[in-house]
Scaffold this active site. Structure first.
Site, PDB file in Angstrom:
ATOM      1  N   THR A  20      -0.482 -56.254  61.468  1.00  0.00           N
ATOM      2  CA  THR A  20       0.026 -54.909  61.474  1.00  0.00           C
ATOM      3  C   THR A  20      -0.101 -54.511  62.910  1.00  0.00           C
ATOM      4  O   THR A  20      -0.730 -55.213  63.677  1.00  0.00           O
ATOM      5  CB  THR A  20      -0.889 -54.076  60.552  1.00  0.00           C
ATOM      6  OG1 THR A  20      -0.779 -54.610  59.262  1.00  0.00           O
ATOM      7  CG2 THR A  20      -0.601 -52.608  60.587  1.00  0.00           C
ATOM      8  N   SER A  51      -2.190 -48.620  50.755  1.00  0.00           N
ATOM      9  CA  SER A  51      -2.363 -49.168  52.106  1.00  0.00           C
ATOM     10  C   SER A  51      -3.738 -48.814  52.655  1.00  0.00           C
ATOM     11  O   SER A  51      -4.410 -47.915  52.147  1.00  0.00           O
ATOM     12  CB  SER A  51      -1.294 -48.564  53.013  1.00  0.00           C
ATOM     13  OG  SER A  51      -1.491 -48.960  54.343  1.00  0.00           O
ATOM     14  N   SER A  52      -4.124 -49.527  53.698  1.00  0.00           N
ATOM     15  CA  SER A  52      -5.341 -49.164  54.427  1.00  0.00           C
ATOM     16  C   SER A  52      -5.005 -48.593  55.799  1.00  0.00           C
ATOM     17  O   SER A  52      -5.911 -48.238  56.565  1.00  0.00           O
ATOM     18  CB  SER A  52      -6.228 -50.398  54.625  1.00  0.00           C
ATOM     19  OG  SER A  52      -6.613 -50.928  53.390  1.00  0.00           O
TER      20      SER A  52
HETATM   21  O1  DON Z   1      -0.987 -51.590  54.363  1.00  0.00           O
HETATM   22  C1  DON Z   1      -1.958 -52.305  54.486  1.00  0.00           C
HETATM   23  O2  DON Z   1      -3.094 -51.912  54.348  1.00  0.00           O
HETATM   24  C2  DON Z   1      -1.759 -53.759  54.858  1.00  0.00           C
HETATM   25  N1  DON Z   1      -0.459 -54.185  54.451  1.00  0.00           N
HETATM   26  C3  DON Z   1      -1.975 -53.905  56.322  1.00  0.00           C
HETATM   27  C4  DON Z   1      -1.899 -55.329  56.776  1.00  0.00           C
HETATM   28  C5  DON Z   1      -2.546 -55.574  58.065  1.00  0.00           C
HETATM   29  O3  DON Z   1      -3.170 -54.723  58.640  1.00  0.00           O
HETATM   30  C6  DON Z   1      -2.479 -56.925  58.614  1.00  0.00           C
HETATM   31  N2  DON Z   1      -3.001 -56.935  59.956  1.00  0.00           N
HETATM   32  N3  DON Z   1      -3.816 -57.448  60.503  1.00  0.00           N
END
Ligand code: DON
Length: 579
Positions: free
Chosen positions: A391, A462-463
């Site tokens: 992300t 989500s986080s």
């Molecule tokens: O929305 C979320 O919490 C996850 N899809 C985020 C994924 C993520 O942070 C991957 N990164 N390192």
């Protein structure tokens, strides 16, 4: 006696007995830009700052600010640029959350452009005939792809809060996609590392690997002409250039050919939602963060409320005592997450109850100073009756005091790995953030239940936690991070490092991080955490695991001395740039 009260004299006694470890910067000359006590220096600027995970994108943002654009114009330009320069996380085929603070109106808006489940999705789509969850379906399959929200989110932000046109802010991204970018060590390494998932899709392999199947090397030029074309359609036609017509047709075909159920109508019906941010108070600062369907803001505030019951500053930064209290707090927050959090349009999320000071006191009273409570003994809390591997984050502050905190994603690195033929657009695998089955962990080991079950048109939990901390009503700290389940605790630590420990934003970003998410019952720490501290934690019963680095924070701090930026040193290629 109330247990917290019982412990308080003990805690204070411990704190007083400690040598004075008050933060160096508090001892330094407050009026200087760079403290001589600091062990890391942030980037300083007078007018504006962009911190992102990729240098070219940060530069794009700064250029927009220099041209007179505001923080939203710059943020949208950064978002489109990252789709080209950081393809593993920057995207137009994914979704995310943006927090916008408009100085003139003194208001902060939360823009939810999270992916939505296709309308035909239901709670059983990821289960086999025995009712078991099949990972591949929610991660590397047409069913894994949620209806993307990024283009709609960016367009709305620009139209309502920006001053420039889509054409202006997409121009740098289009040029970089068309002319190519020089492959950095970070990009070369990440493409090589993800080759298995990526190259199972010929459309993807054709873009991200050479014609003979070999890897791009550092300093090679990576061109993405199809992505340039897709971006140009957005520049010309706005959201219709993505959600309808040529691009939409190609996305739907790719998803359906890969076994998915997304339709043209799903794309056409995609909606951005402007929400009220969640707000909390921490030691005199106001914490403004992302509401559900992100769990980030709720749990950051829940944890800060609990930690506020303890003299964290006296106990010291990354001492065993502070980490113990943080860990015990994290476990309880993540247990609550598993039960109560989901898409608020489908499920009544008890935000007020979870972020109330009373509830925090109750949690604090259950925490022993000396020993852990095993996760098996922790259940989601009983609430007062309540109201019916990528992300990326970036932060922008402009000279008018506007601020943007944005986290967006394809979920895994390069998402599902699937590029829709002829578009250059990598599609997310955000559907894996739903609970495929109650109690079965997702790709980040997070468990959930009914609140986060798959349903048509629902947004997966989500986080992602874009956050703005306000001081005297003005943005003081703009921050956020990637890292899956670790996003919430990473963002928490940036806030605590600044507020409790008085670190400057570079020191706060560099400090060793820890994480506990209730299940599995282990305290994950970074390798730079002191070994003595680890031993002391083990003596309290923590199962400590040293694992890879966590997060990639992109933060900006604003005070009387100016604007201070810091890109997390954990990822090569990140940069905070000011002017
Ligand atoms: O929305 C979320 O919490 C996850 N899809 C985020 C994924 C993520 O942070 C991957 N990164 N390192």
């Amino acid at each position: 006696m109330h247990p917290t009260k019982k412990f308080r004299p003990l805690i204070l006694a411990i704190a007083m007995a400690l040598p004075l470890v008050s933060s160096p910067n508090l001892l330094a000359d407050e009026s200087s830009i760079f403290s001589q006590m600091a062990t890391a220096q942030p980037v300083w600027a007078k007018h504006g700052m962009v911190a992102s995970q990729e240098t070219l994108a940060s530069r794009t943002g700064i250029e927009i600010l220099k041209q007179g654009g505001n923080a939203v114009d710059a943020a949208v330009a950064v978002a489109f640029s990252l789709a080209v320069t950081l393809p593993r996380a920057g995207n137009i085929g994914g979704g995310g959350f943006m927090l916008v603070h408009i100085a003139k109106e003194n208001k902060t808006i939360a823009i939810d452009y999270r992916e939505m489940a296709p309308s035909k999705a239901n709670k059983d789509i990821f289960l086999d005939e025995n009712g078991d969850a099949v990972e591949k379906l929610s991660r590397e399959h047409g069913l894994a792809v949620g209806v993307p929200g990024t283009v709609m989110g960016m367009s709305l932000a620009l139209e309502k809060y920006g001053t420039m046109t889509l054409k202006q802010v997409t121009a740098p991204a289009i040029e970089m996609a068309q002319e190519g970018i020089s492959v950095t060590p970070d990009l070369a390494q990440s493409l090589a590392g993800l080759k298995r998932r990526m190259s199972q899709w010929p459309t993807t392999a054709a873009i991200f690997y050479k014609a003979d199947g070999s890897d791009y090397q550092v300093d090679d030029v990576l061109k993405q002409p199809e992505l340039a074309h897709s971006l140009s359609l957005i520049a010309q036609k706005g959201t219709k250039g993505f959600y309808e017509g040529e691009t939409a047709t190609k996305i739907v075909k790719a998803v359906q050919d890969a076994g998915g159920i997304m339709t043209l109508d799903d794309l056409k019906q995609y909606k951005v939602v402007e929400r009220k941010p969640v707000r909390g108070e921490y030691r005199g600062y106001e914490v403004v963060s992302m509401p559900p369907p992100s769990s980030g803001g709720v749990h950051i505030i829940e944890m800060l409320n609990v930690l506020q019951q303890f003299p964290i500053d006296k106990l010291g930064q990354n001492t065993a005592q502070t980490i113990h209290l943080m860990t015990e707090t994290m476990k309880r927050a993540y247990a609550d997450r598993s039960e109560y959090l989901g898409d608020p349009d489908f499920y009544n999320v008890p935000v007020k109850a979870l972020t109330s000071k009373d509830y925090a006191q109750k949690i604090a009273s259950q925490i022993s100073m000396d020993k852990i409570t095993p996760s098996t003994d922790i259940k989601p809390g009983k609430l007062a009756p309540y109201e019916s591997d990528q992300t990326t984050h970036f932060s922008v502050v402009d000279k008018w005091g506007n601020a943007v905190s944005n986290t967006y994603t394809l979920n895994f690195s390069y998402g599902s790995g699937l590029v829709a033929k002829g578009t250059g657009i990598l599609l997310n695998n955000e559907m894996d953030d739903f609970s495929a089955k109650a109690g079965v962990p997702n790709g980040y080991g997070l468990v959930g239940g009914d609140a986060n079950a798959v349903e048509g048109n629902k947004r997966p939990l989500s986080s992602m936690s874009p956050t703005i901390v306000m001081k005297d009503g003005k943005p003081f700290l703009v921050t956020g991070s990637p890292g899956g389940s670790r996003i919430i605790t990473t963002t928490l630590q940036i806030i605590m490092n600044v507020i409790d420990h008085g670190l400057n934003i570079a020191e706060a970003s560099n400090a060793a991080r820890i994480h506990h998410q209730w299940l599995p019952d282990e305290l994950r720490v970074e390798s730079s955490l002191n070994r003595d501290t680890i031993s002391l934690l083990e003596a309290k019963g923590h199962k400590v695991k040293v694992q890879s680095a966590m997060g990639s924070t992109q933060s900006i701090m604003v005070n009387e001395q100016g604007i201070f930026g810091s890109s997390d040193p954990r990822h090569a290629g990140s940069e905070a740039i000011g002017y």
